[in-house]
Enzyme design. Structure first.
Site, PDB file in Angstrom:
ATOM      1  N   CYS A  88      21.097  37.846  36.502  1.00 27.38           N
ATOM      2  CA  CYS A  88      19.695  38.266  36.478  1.00 27.38           C
ATOM      3  C   CYS A  88      19.033  37.628  35.257  1.00 27.38           C
ATOM      4  CB  CYS A  88      19.576  39.784  36.431  1.00 27.38           C
ATOM      5  SG  CYS A  88      17.856  40.353  36.402  1.00 27.38           S
ATOM      6  N   GLY A  89      18.278  36.571  35.499  1.00 24.93           N
ATOM      7  CA  GLY A  89      17.634  35.875  34.396  1.00 24.93           C
ATOM      8  C   GLY A  89      16.488  36.654  33.789  1.00 24.93           C
ATOM      9  N   HIS A  90      15.665  37.296  34.634  1.00 24.54           N
ATOM     10  CA  HIS A  90      14.560  38.067  34.059  1.00 24.54           C
ATOM     11  C   HIS A  90      15.097  39.251  33.269  1.00 24.54           C
ATOM     12  CE1 HIS A  90      14.792  41.310  37.151  1.00 24.54           C
ATOM     13  NE2 HIS A  90      14.019  41.994  36.328  1.00 24.54           N
ATOM     14  N   ASP A 246      11.112  39.568  44.173  1.00 22.08           N
ATOM     15  CA  ASP A 246      11.026  39.368  42.731  1.00 22.08           C
ATOM     16  C   ASP A 246       9.584  39.032  42.368  1.00 22.08           C
ATOM     17  OD1 ASP A 246      11.345  38.669  40.046  1.00 22.08           O
ATOM     18  OD2 ASP A 246      13.309  37.761  40.405  1.00 22.08           O
ATOM     19  N   GLY A 251      14.627  34.311  37.171  1.00 23.57           N
ATOM     20  CA  GLY A 251      15.345  33.529  36.174  1.00 23.57           C
ATOM     21  C   GLY A 251      16.537  32.770  36.729  1.00 23.57           C
TER      22      GLY A 251
END
Length: 323
Positions: A88-90, A246, A251
């Site tokens: 999970c980039g965010h 999303d 991300g």
């Protein structure tokens, strides 16, 4: 009583659980993910915090867990309404801001501070940039990202498959007669579900070294936009898990997109917009024998603190979802 600190990154929520959950067993973060998925005492907390009335169909968050070794500040198990994701980039961007805001790291008030996090797909970094003692931006340094397949037939179209900590398929929205805008969102969600269903068990969605990371997580629909001062510019929406949307440019999805774009010849940065107008800026930090290491810059903002309870007499129990 379950406590949390909530952030949003580019409009996408991220709920960080700070108390009230027993330690999740496992030798490393990836095995702790398996334990959290298998044991109801942990999965019930995920449901409680994701489902209505405390969450919603597109809610996101994490459990903080011990790191794999002292080289990271902590580990993170990412979750959403349908289960636990591998990346999970965010959320990593939000965790970087959280670590500095809470004083968990000694941060340079006028410089950059690395917050290293172990996640199920590997070790990532949130590089937090401060000025005047305030967080001004966070760069997510991804795990190695690479192309898995191109031109795979699914959902009545052709898709490309790439990995950015999770498996994503990419398809231009115009191939479906659509564009990335809120008015087309319901149709895009329907297409994403059909594409994912067609790719269940497909060889192109197998992780090359760890089957626990296999399977399509998200479908990325994108529009190609005019360059901005010579910089490539795209808008996307990522539909992940079972029809979840999303709000950020995604991300780990941006990492997967950058792997495809680099493979196709892009050698500069990427401006990546979301369906709500928020923006990440991405670039290839390192070229590997297989794939690239992407860096993705965004920003996270704290939205509140919460103390959640479950009344034993509440007939709705762990909550519900309407889609």
């Amino acid at each position: 009583m379950i406590s949390s600190v909530d952030y949003h990154t580019g409009g996408e929520p991220f709920r960080i659980v700070t108390g009230g959950v027993p330690e999740i067993p496992g030798a490393d973060v990836l095995s702790r993910r398996a334990a959290a998925m298998a044991e109801s005492e942990f999965d019930d907390v995920r449901r409680l915090l994701c489902h209505e009335p405390r969450g919603h169909a597109d809610m996101y968050g994490c459990f903080l867990v011990p790191p794999d070794d002292p080289g990271a500040l902590f580990g993170a198990l990412f979750w959403h309404k349908d289960g636990f994701s591998t990346a999970c980039g965010h959320g990593t961007i939000a965790l970087g801001a959280y670590a500095v805001h809470e004083g968990l790291v000694a941060a340079d008030p006028d410089g950059e501070t690395d917050v290293v996090v172990d996640v199920p797909s590997g070790r990532v970094t949130a590089r937090v940039r401060c000025s005047g003692g305030r967080v001004r931006g966070v760069t997510f340094v991804s795990v190695p990202s690479y192309v898995l397949a191109r031109g795979v037939a699914a959902g009545g179209t052709k898709v490309d498959v790439s990995y950015g900590g999770a498996m994503y398929v990419s398809v231009p929205a115009r191939a479906l007669g659509l564009s990335v805008e809120p008015g087309h969102l319901t149709a895009l969600i329907g297409h994403a579900r059909r594409i994912k269903a067609d790719l269940v068990g497909h060889p192109a969605t197998r992780h090359p070294s760890d089957d626990r990371l296999s399977g399509v997580y998200g479908v990325i629909f994108y529009d190609e936009l005019p360059d901005v001062d010579g910089v490539a510019h795209q808008r996307n929406v990522t539909v992940f898990a079972d029809g979840e949307v999303d709000r950020s440019p995604c991300g780990s999805g941006t990492a997967a997109r950058l792997a495809l774009l680099h493979d196709a010849g892009l050698r500069g940065p990427l401006i990546h917009d979301s369906i709500v107008g928020s923006t990440f800026r991405a670039r290839v930090a390192q070229v590997l024998d297989q794939g690239v290491v992407p860096e993705i810059e965004g920003m996270a903002y704290r939205t509140g603190q919460h103390a959640f309870e479950l009344d034993p007499d509440d007939p709705l129990g762990l909550g519900f979802t309407l889609r």
